[in-house]
Design a protein around this motif. Structure first.
Motif, mmCIF file in Angstrom:
data_model
loop_
_atom_site.group_PDB
_atom_site.id
_atom_site.type_symbol
_atom_site.label_atom_id
_atom_site.label_comp_id
_atom_site.label_asym_id
_atom_site.label_seq_id
_atom_site.Cartn_x
_atom_site.Cartn_y
_atom_site.Cartn_z
ATOM 1 N N ALA A 50 -45.301 49.114 -15.530
ATOM 2 C CA ALA A 50 -44.308 49.315 -16.587
ATOM 3 C C ALA A 50 -42.910 49.389 -15.997
ATOM 4 C CB ALA A 50 -44.623 50.582 -17.370
ATOM 5 N N PHE A 51 -42.774 50.042 -14.838
ATOM 6 C CA PHE A 51 -41.467 50.150 -14.185
ATOM 7 C C PHE A 51 -40.948 48.769 -13.780
ATOM 8 C CE2 PHE A 51 -38.981 51.012 -10.249
ATOM 9 C CZ PHE A 51 -37.939 51.678 -10.865
ATOM 10 N N VAL A 52 -41.830 47.966 -13.139
ATOM 11 C CA VAL A 52 -41.427 46.614 -12.732
ATOM 12 C C VAL A 52 -41.062 45.787 -13.956
ATOM 13 C CG1 VAL A 52 -42.236 44.500 -11.646
ATOM 14 C CG2 VAL A 52 -42.763 46.683 -10.629
ATOM 15 N N THR A 53 -41.846 45.913 -15.016
ATOM 16 C CA THR A 53 -41.572 45.153 -16.230
ATOM 17 C C THR A 53 -40.220 45.518 -16.820
ATOM 18 O OG1 THR A 53 -43.924 45.221 -16.631
ATOM 19 C CG2 THR A 53 -42.544 44.499 -18.435
ATOM 20 N N LEU A 54 -39.899 46.817 -16.796
ATOM 21 C CA LEU A 54 -38.618 47.284 -17.322
ATOM 22 C C LEU A 54 -37.463 46.651 -16.553
ATOM 23 C CD1 LEU A 54 -38.289 49.417 -19.567
ATOM 24 C CD2 LEU A 54 -37.620 51.016 -17.790
ATOM 25 N N LEU A 55 -37.625 46.538 -15.217
ATOM 26 C CA LEU A 55 -36.531 45.994 -14.409
ATOM 27 C C LEU A 55 -36.423 44.480 -14.538
ATOM 28 C CD1 LEU A 55 -36.773 47.953 -11.061
ATOM 29 C CD2 LEU A 55 -35.104 48.226 -12.855
ATOM 30 N N LEU A 56 -37.550 43.754 -14.426
ATOM 31 C CA LEU A 56 -37.520 42.301 -14.232
ATOM 32 C C LEU A 56 -38.171 41.517 -15.364
ATOM 33 C CD1 LEU A 56 -38.685 42.374 -10.538
ATOM 34 C CD2 LEU A 56 -36.369 42.054 -11.301
ATOM 35 N N GLY A 57 -38.478 42.188 -16.483
ATOM 36 C CA GLY A 57 -39.296 41.548 -17.515
ATOM 37 C C GLY A 57 -38.785 40.221 -17.997
ATOM 38 N N ASP A 58 -37.468 40.095 -18.241
ATOM 39 C CA ASP A 58 -36.970 38.872 -18.861
ATOM 40 C C ASP A 58 -36.829 37.724 -17.869
ATOM 41 O OD1 ASP A 58 -36.803 40.057 -21.341
ATOM 42 O OD2 ASP A 58 -34.909 41.015 -20.811
ATOM 43 N N LEU A 59 -36.840 38.047 -16.561
ATOM 44 C CA LEU A 59 -36.657 36.990 -15.567
ATOM 45 C C LEU A 59 -37.939 36.244 -15.266
ATOM 46 C CD1 LEU A 59 -34.478 38.944 -13.012
ATOM 47 C CD2 LEU A 59 -33.711 37.332 -14.714
ATOM 48 N N PHE A 60 -39.081 36.768 -15.678
ATOM 49 C CA PHE A 60 -40.343 36.243 -15.154
ATOM 50 C C PHE A 60 -40.614 34.828 -15.618
ATOM 51 C CE2 PHE A 60 -45.087 36.166 -15.125
ATOM 52 C CZ PHE A 60 -45.187 36.095 -13.764
ATOM 53 N N THR A 61 -40.490 34.546 -16.898
ATOM 54 C CA THR A 61 -40.746 33.187 -17.370
ATOM 55 C C THR A 61 -39.856 32.874 -18.565
ATOM 56 O OG1 THR A 61 -42.366 31.741 -18.370
ATOM 57 C CG2 THR A 61 -42.712 34.070 -18.676
ATOM 58 N N ASN A 62 -39.460 31.591 -18.666
ATOM 59 C CA ASN A 62 -38.647 31.163 -19.803
ATOM 60 C C ASN A 62 -39.502 30.724 -20.979
ATOM 61 O OD1 ASN A 62 -36.277 31.566 -18.394
ATOM 62 N ND2 ASN A 62 -36.386 29.532 -17.476
ATOM 63 N N ARG A 63 -40.692 30.193 -20.663
ATOM 64 C CA ARG A 63 -41.514 29.631 -21.728
ATOM 65 C C ARG A 63 -42.882 30.289 -21.718
ATOM 66 N NH1 ARG A 63 -41.402 23.805 -19.773
ATOM 67 N NH2 ARG A 63 -41.607 24.945 -17.852
ATOM 68 N N PRO A 64 -43.025 31.454 -22.347
ATOM 69 C CA PRO A 64 -44.296 32.186 -22.286
ATOM 70 C C PRO A 64 -45.456 31.432 -22.904
ATOM 71 C CG PRO A 64 -42.576 33.479 -23.357
ATOM 72 C CD PRO A 64 -42.013 32.136 -23.120
ATOM 73 N N ALA A 65 -45.154 30.510 -23.836
ATOM 74 C CA ALA A 65 -46.253 29.794 -24.498
ATOM 75 C C ALA A 65 -47.079 29.003 -23.488
ATOM 76 C CB ALA A 65 -45.699 28.849 -25.559
ATOM 77 N N GLN A 66 -46.446 28.617 -22.342
ATOM 78 C CA GLN A 66 -47.148 27.836 -21.333
ATOM 79 C C GLN A 66 -48.358 28.578 -20.763
ATOM 80 O OE1 GLN A 66 -46.097 24.773 -21.648
ATOM 81 N NE2 GLN A 66 -45.293 24.405 -19.609
#
Lengths: 162, 104
Positions: A35-51
């Motif tokens: 949860a901590f990692v997600t809070l920091l970097l969540g939006d950077l992980f992928t641009n197209r989640p549907a993939q």
């Protein structure tokens, strides 16, 4: 939001693998860390989640793995032949190879795979023209072979990452 | 059985690591040395880690070997790419006998 969810699940799985025989305590700590990692970097992980929900991509990835391992083995034998041979006669050089990949992730994986196969490492890549600069250990007649290898992996990567 | 296959993998990996280190001495310039060190050492170390996984089986240490293998496969080519680009940016020439440079 979906990008955050995917990163949370991936982080949690990696944590569980790191602490392999998991019990309740490890799962609790793992949820906090993920949860901590997600809070920091969540939006950077992928641009197209549907993939992430397309099944064909994983099947193509399973096909890519043995092809990649076999090419890697051949490339290593090739390099080993150059290193062990008593008189070293190399014709190195940097060549430019055009690709048809456009996305960041596709170009990154293509550069990494080329670095590990067939006598070439990626020196730089140009995103606007989408071409790779490859340093080859033996340019001459090998240019066609390397271009063929690039095209082969390019088609596979286009199916997986684009 | 797993033990024997694992030891074969570890031996193969050690041989490739040794060849990679020899390449560091034999090749003339920084790019060729990167070729030898990246390819042979990555493949060799991956073989060693996979062999260790086969010997240990599915326990805490074995799973960590597999994770290290995956991270190594991602990080090693990336770092060699960064080193090659940095060498080129700092004006490192190709060695004598090179044929052609299409980069800039």
């Amino acid at each position: 939001m979906r990008s955050k969810l995917i990163l949370f699940i991936v982080g949690f799985i990696i944590w569980c693998l790191l602490r392999f025989p998991v019990d309740a305590q490890h799962i609790f700590i793992g949820i906090i860390v993920a949860a901590f990692v997600t809070l920091l970097l969540g939006d950077l992980f992928t641009n197209r989640p549907a993939q992430f929900f397309k099944v064909q991509r994983y099947l193509w990835f399973l096909y890519l793995m043995p092809v990649f391992i076999w090419e890697c083995f051949k490339a290593n034998l090739d390099i080993a032949r150059y290193i062990i041979s008593p008189n070293l006669s190399l014709k190195p050089g940097i060549i430019k190879v055009k690709t048809s990949l456009k996305t960041d992730i596709g170009l990154t994986y293509l550069a990494n795979i080329i670095t590990l196969t067939r006598g070439a490492i990626t020196v730089d890549l140009d995103k606007e023209e989408s071409c790779l600069y490859l340093h080859c250990i033996e340019v001459g007649d090998k240019k066609e072979i390397i271009t063929a290898a690039v095209n082969k992996f390019e088609n596979l990567i286009k199916k997986i990452f684009e | 059985m797993n033990n024997i296959i694992g030891v074969i993998f570890i031996t193969l990996g050690l041989a490739f690591d040794l060849i990679g280190c020899l390449g560091l001495f034999r090749f003339p310039d920084v790019y060729n040395r990167l070729q030898a060190s990246t390819k042979c050492v990555t493949f060799g170390t991956c073989n060693i880690l996979f062999g260790t996984f086969l010997v240990l089986g599915f326990n805490a240490a074995g799973i960590k070997c597999l994770l290290a293998l995956i991270f190594l496969l991602f990080s090693s080519p990336t770092s060699s790419h960064a080193l090659a680009r940095a060498a080129h940016k700092s004006g490192e020439k190709l060695c004598e006998g090179s044929v052609g440079n299409e980069y800039k």
